[in-house]
Structure formats: structure tokens, C-alpha cells
Design an enzyme around this catalytic site. Structure first.
Site, short mmCIF file in Angstrom:
data_model
loop_
_atom_site.label_atom_id
_atom_site.label_comp_id
_atom_site.label_asym_id
_atom_site.label_seq_id
_atom_site.Cartn_x
_atom_site.Cartn_y
_atom_site.Cartn_z
N LYS A 22 -4.64 2.98 -13.90
CA LYS A 22 -4.67 1.66 -14.54
C LYS A 22 -5.34 0.64 -13.62
O LYS A 22 -5.95 -0.32 -14.09
CB LYS A 22 -3.28 1.21 -14.97
CG LYS A 22 -2.22 1.04 -13.89
CD LYS A 22 -1.94 -0.39 -13.54
CE LYS A 22 -0.86 -0.47 -12.48
NZ LYS A 22 -0.86 -1.66 -11.69
N CYS A 36 -0.53 3.85 -10.76
CA CYS A 36 -1.39 2.95 -10.00
C CYS A 36 -2.88 3.23 -10.18
O CYS A 36 -3.59 2.46 -10.81
CB CYS A 36 -1.02 3.01 -8.52
SG CYS A 36 0.71 2.59 -8.25
N LEU A 57 -9.25 14.47 -0.40
CA LEU A 57 -10.34 15.31 -0.90
C LEU A 57 -9.78 16.58 -1.54
O LEU A 57 -10.45 17.60 -1.57
CB LEU A 57 -11.28 15.70 0.24
CG LEU A 57 -12.40 14.71 0.62
CD1 LEU A 57 -13.33 15.36 1.64
CD2 LEU A 57 -13.21 14.27 -0.60
N GLY A 89 -3.31 10.70 -11.32
CA GLY A 89 -2.52 10.07 -12.38
C GLY A 89 -1.59 9.07 -11.73
O GLY A 89 -1.87 8.58 -10.64
N PHE A 144 0.81 -1.22 0.00
CA PHE A 144 0.00 0.00 0.00
C PHE A 144 0.85 1.27 0.00
O PHE A 144 0.34 2.36 0.31
CB PHE A 144 -0.94 0.00 1.21
CG PHE A 144 -1.79 -1.25 1.28
CD1 PHE A 144 -2.85 -1.42 0.41
CD2 PHE A 144 -1.50 -2.26 2.18
CE1 PHE A 144 -3.63 -2.58 0.44
CE2 PHE A 144 -2.27 -3.43 2.22
CZ PHE A 144 -3.33 -3.59 1.35
C1 UGA Z 1 -1.47 5.00 -4.70
C2 UGA Z 1 -2.12 4.66 -3.35
O1 UGA Z 1 -2.35 5.88 -2.62
C3 UGA Z 1 -1.21 3.74 -2.53
O2 UGA Z 1 -1.85 3.38 -1.32
C4 UGA Z 1 -0.94 2.48 -3.36
O3 UGA Z 1 -0.06 1.60 -2.69
C5 UGA Z 1 -0.30 2.88 -4.67
O4 UGA Z 1 -1.19 3.77 -5.38
C6 UGA Z 1 -0.08 1.65 -5.48
O5 UGA Z 1 -1.05 1.01 -5.89
O6 UGA Z 1 1.08 1.24 -5.63
P1 UGA Z 1 0.45 6.70 -5.49
O7 UGA Z 1 0.09 6.30 -6.89
O8 UGA Z 1 1.87 6.75 -5.08
O9 UGA Z 1 -0.28 5.71 -4.44
O10 UGA Z 1 -0.12 8.16 -5.28
P2 UGA Z 1 -1.31 8.84 -4.47
O11 UGA Z 1 -0.74 9.59 -3.34
O12 UGA Z 1 -2.41 7.90 -4.22
O13 UGA Z 1 -1.80 9.91 -5.55
C7 UGA Z 1 -2.37 9.47 -6.77
C8 UGA Z 1 -2.86 10.64 -7.58
O14 UGA Z 1 -4.00 11.23 -6.97
C9 UGA Z 1 -1.84 11.78 -7.77
O15 UGA Z 1 -1.88 12.20 -9.12
C10 UGA Z 1 -2.36 12.87 -6.85
O16 UGA Z 1 -2.03 14.15 -7.31
C11 UGA Z 1 -3.86 12.63 -6.90
N1 UGA Z 1 -4.58 13.11 -5.71
C12 UGA Z 1 -4.33 12.58 -4.49
C13 UGA Z 1 -5.55 14.08 -5.86
O17 UGA Z 1 -5.81 14.57 -6.97
N2 UGA Z 1 -6.22 14.51 -4.75
C14 UGA Z 1 -5.98 14.01 -3.52
O18 UGA Z 1 -6.63 14.44 -2.56
C15 UGA Z 1 -5.00 13.01 -3.39
#
Ligand code: UGA
Length: 436
Positions: free
Chosen positions: A267, A264, A254, A261, A149
Site C-alpha cells: 500500500k 506496508c 534479495l 505483501g 522503520f
Molecule cells: C516493512 C519495512 O521493512 C520496515 O522497515 C517498515 O518499517 C515497515 O514495512 C513499515 O512500513 O511499517 P514489514 O512490512 O514488517 O516491514 O516486512 P518486511 O520484512 O519488509 O517484508 C515485507 C514483505 O517482503 C514480506 O512479504 C516478505 O516476505 C517480502 N520479502 C522481504 C521478500 O519477498 N524478499 C526479501 O528479500 C525480503
């Protein structure tokens, strides 16, 4: 314990280094010689805060090695498979080529009583399929599925101190043995009372994809509210604060803006939906199509907002884009919303000057047509409009006075990360996604 980690990308390299840090003897394996050479020299092949230091400290203990040589894993008791599962070319399902190849490469080297542990994000049913193969080809070993995670940018911390451990194991004594081995691997986290859920393969696989689906849904929910806010003059950031105070909702994830993007969430929701359809359960996951669509609409809206701000067309205009990584503290540009917007503006005839503290080289490989500059100053010099598309702290902290060299006074905040009052009072037109 003696551990091998197959696949040394964003997940595997961090996992290998952290396991060594926790006292295990670890060998990391990858087919990419350049990556292995970098890791073996204590250099991180990608940007991840804390990883370079960890590679050096764990490397100094003599417990961490990297190799391209599969037989080098033969004395390990536990083998982690941490390769990527990208989206299939021309489809939405997950491409399991790398998982299958890693699994096939491990099987000939399995010692008696050893454990193969899947960490990669896979469609439900994958572990059961691989377990069947293992039972035929290497019955001396067992398969477990132990989803990961970690978040990029926080990967080291998330691996050293996970918020939960999930073990998908077979039924009976074999499963009990597998859980005991994993307990040894994660002894430090368990001693700190990390919650541990021992379950079957399908549940473990489902935990991972449903967690990412939930997170994606949460982001698209607030972005759908941003669309409503935009049309009605409401402020989505205040809305998020207000509903986030309800502990049942929570303020995390939120943040509205350009959407999600990375390698993870996008896709994973597509692969999950594709798997649902294969299982004849398309209707249960149809909503993920909406989650995806809302997310992608944010990019359209950002391009449209830029056109609007420039009087209807971007052709011939000079546009500064700050931020290329899919999120701050990463150099990852896989499915990066900001890079997508920058390239679309370029296609519409704008001169797009792009910058990022870490992701210039990774972005350049995907979009060589954009004009890359190393600093904010160079990006904004002469710009008709400035777009902030990844909320690096460096950009959040910028003051209007540092943008004197821009020729326009328009700033578009794609991440709701700037203070509108500060920019407006300095004479700038400030616009964002979902704020008046
Ligand atoms: C995500 C999950 O959060 C991890 O728990 C998981 O292990 C991982 O995928 C995975 O499957 O390996 P990650 O892709 O590193 O982690 O990034 P996130 O922090 O989840 O952010 C994903 C996207 O959502 C980013 O583009 C971020 O800018 C966007 N985001 C995030 C928002 O637009 N709003 C938010 O409030 C939070």
C-alpha cells in the site's frame, strides 16, 4: 517522560511497551475495547515475538497503562500518533481517516509546551497540513513527524535499538524545542550513538515512503531476475548470492519468491505513486507501477506452476499450503501473497488445506472458505502437491520423511527456502520460482 501513544496496533502497542521499558511513563490509547482489555491484562492482541514478555515486564513497573479514555492523556508531554494508513477503498491513495481522527481527538487535551508526534506513514504534505490546524486550534503545542522503520517479527528489537532516528520538525526555536523533547524520549538509543537526522516535515515523510519504495524495488528487481532465470535455466538464488557480495548491492532483501505483501510495502508504494500524481510528478514514480506489477505476477506464476505440476488443472486436486502469514514470525495476513495464492487455487476448484503456525485465525477471518488445519501432517495427508508459501523456520527444517502421508511427491517452493537436492534425492519433484 510522560508519553501517550494513540493507536495500539502492530506499531503503537510495541512502541508504547518499549517506551515504558526504556523508563517513560506511558499510556496507550485505542478505540478498540477488546484490544485495550488484552493489552491491559498483559496479553498481546497479535503475534509479535518478545511483545508478551515486554507487556508483562513493563506492566510490572507500573509505567504502562492502556485505556480507551482520551482525557487520560492530558498530562503527557509527548503524544505519538501511531494509527494505520490503509489503502483507500477503490483507489491507490492512503486513507488518512484514522490519522485525522486521532489528531482531532488529541488536540483538545494538549498541555502547554506539549509535542504531538506523527509516526504513521503518510503522504508528503500531511504534517504541514496538520501543523496548520494545530497552529490555529492548539498553538501551545508543536507537531513533529518521526517515521517508524520497525519490521514485524523484529518490532521490539527495532524499537528498542533503531538503526536511525528521523525527526521532521518546524523551523526555528519551536523545532529546536521539539528535537530536544524527542532527544529525551530516545535518550537510550542516542546514548548508543544511533544516527539522528533532524529535518523538515516533507523530508521526514519522504524518508519513510522512499525507504519502503526502495525495499519493494529491491525485491521486485530480484523477482524480475527470477523471471529471466526461469526462462533461461539460470538459478536466481545463486545469482542473488553472487551480486549480493558486491557491498554496493548487498544480499539483504534479495530473496526471490512469491514477493512482498503485508500492511506496508504494497500500500505504501501505491500511495506514494498516487501522491506523485497529485503533485504532477507521476513520471518520477511510474516505475513503482512496474515494481507492483512484477510483484503481483509472482502470485500468478505460483498458481500457474501449481497447474503445470498437476498436469494442467487444479480442479478436484488436493493441495497442501504451508504458510499463510505475509512473512514468518507474524500472524499478519494483510495482502499476504500466500493467502492470495491459496484462495485462487480454491476458486479454481482445488481442495486447499492450509496451515500456519500463527496466522490461521487471522486468515480464516478473510478467507473462511479455505480448509484450515492446525498441523503440517494434516495439511499434507493425501495431498497431490505441497506448496511452501511462507518460509517459517518450522517449514524450512521439515524433512521429506515427514511428508510420507502425501499422495503425490511434488513440492513447490514459493520462497526458495528449501534445499532442492535434499528433496530430489528423496524422490520428490521439486520446483520453485526462479530455479531450474
Ligand atoms: C516493512 C519495512 O521493512 C520496515 O522497515 C517498515 O518499517 C515497515 O514495512 C513499515 O512500513 O511499517 P514489514 O512490512 O514488517 O516491514 O516486512 P518486511 O520484512 O519488509 O517484508 C515485507 C514483505 O517482503 C514480506 O512479504 C516478505 O516476505 C517480502 N520479502 C522481504 C521478500 O519477498 N524478499 C526479501 O528479500 C525480503
Amino acid at each position: 517522560m510522560k508519553i501517550s501513544v494513540i493507536g495500539c496496533g502492530y506499531l503503537g502497542a510495541v512502541h508504547a511497551a518499549c517506551m515504558a521499558e526504556l523508563g517513560h511513563e506511558v499510556v496507550g490509547v485505542d478505540v478498540d475495547q477488546a484490544k485495550i482489555d488484552a493489552l491491559a491484562e498483559g496479553r498481546a492482541p497479535f503475534f509479535e515475538p518478545g511483545l508478551p514478555e515486554l507487556l508483562v515486564s513493563a506492566g510490572a513497573t507500573g509505567r504502562l497503562r492502556f485505556t480507551t479514555d482520551m482525557p487520560g492523556i492530558a498530562d503527557a508531554q509527548v503524544h505519538f500518533i501511531a494509527v494505520g494508513t490503509p489503502q483507500k477503498d477503490g483507489g491507490h491513495a492512503a486513507d488518512l481517516r484514522f490519522v485525522d481522527a486521532a489528531f482531532a481527538a488529541v488536540v483538545p487535551h494538549l498541555a502547554d509546551g506539549s509535542l504531538v508526534v506523527g509516526k504513521s506513514t503518510v503522504p508528503i504534505g500531511t504534517a504541514a497540513r496538520l501543523a496548520e490546524i494545530l497552529a490555529e486550534t492548539a498553538p501551545q503545542a508543536t507537531l513533529a513527524w518521526n517515521p517508524e522503520f520497525l519490521r514485524e517479527g523484529f518490532a521490539v528489537n527495532d524499537t528498542l535499538t533503531p538503526d536511525r532516528l528521523v525527526y521532521g520538525v518546524p523551523a526555528g526555536v519551536e523545532g529546536e524545542r521539539a528535537a530536544r523533547l524527542l532527544d529525551e524520549v530516545y535518550a537510550t538509543a542516542l546514548a548508543a550513538n544511533t544516527p539522528r537526522i533532524v529535518t523538515d516535515y516533507a523530508t521526514a515523510e519522504l524518508v519513510k515512503v522512499s525507504a519502503n519504495a526502495f525495499l519493494a524495488t529491491k525485491i521486485s528487481f530480484i523477482n524480475a531476475m527470477a523471471e529471466i532465470a526461469e526462462a533461461t535455466g539460470a538459478d536466481v538464488t545463486q545469482l542473488a548470492d553472487a551480486i549480493g557480495h558486491d557491498a554496493r548491492i548487498g544480499r539483504r532483501f534479495l530473496n526471490s519468491g512469491l514477493g512482498f505483501g503485508g500492511g506496508c510495502l504494497p500500500k505504501d508504494i501505491r500511495a506514494f505513486r498516487a501522491r506523485g500524481e497529485e503533485l504532477g510528478l507521476g513520471a518520477s514514480l511510474d516505475f513503482l507501477g512496474e515494481v507492483d506489477a512484477i510483484n503481483l505476477r509472482r502470485r500468478d506464476r505460483m498458481v500457474e506452476l501449481t497447474r503445470e505440476a498437476l498436469g494442467g488443472t487444479v480442479a478436484g486436486k488436493r493441495i497442501a499450503v504451508l504458510g499463510l502469514a505475509f512473512k514468518p514470525d507474524s500472524d499478519d495476513v494483510r495482502d499476504s501473497p500466500s493467502l492470495d495464492v491459496a484462495s485462487r487455487l480454491h476458486k479454481e476448484g482445488a481442495v486447499v488445506l492450509v496451515t500456519d503456525p500463527e496466522a490461521i485465525e487471522t486468515a480464516r477471518r478473510q478467507h473462511p472458505e479455505l480448509s484450515y488445519v492446525p498441523t503440517v501432517g494434516e495439511a499434507v495427508a493425501g495431498a497431490d502437491v505441497v506448496l511452501v508459501l511462507t518460509e517459517w523456520k518450522l517449514y524450512r527444517d521439515l524433512a521429506p520423511a515427514e511428508f510420507e502421508a502425501a499422495s503425490g511427491r511434488i513440492i513447490l517452493d514459493g520462497r526458495n527456502c528449501l534445499d532442492p537436492t535434499r528433496w530430489r534425492s528423496a524422490g520428490w519433484v521439486y520446483r520453485s520460482l526462479g530455479r531450474p
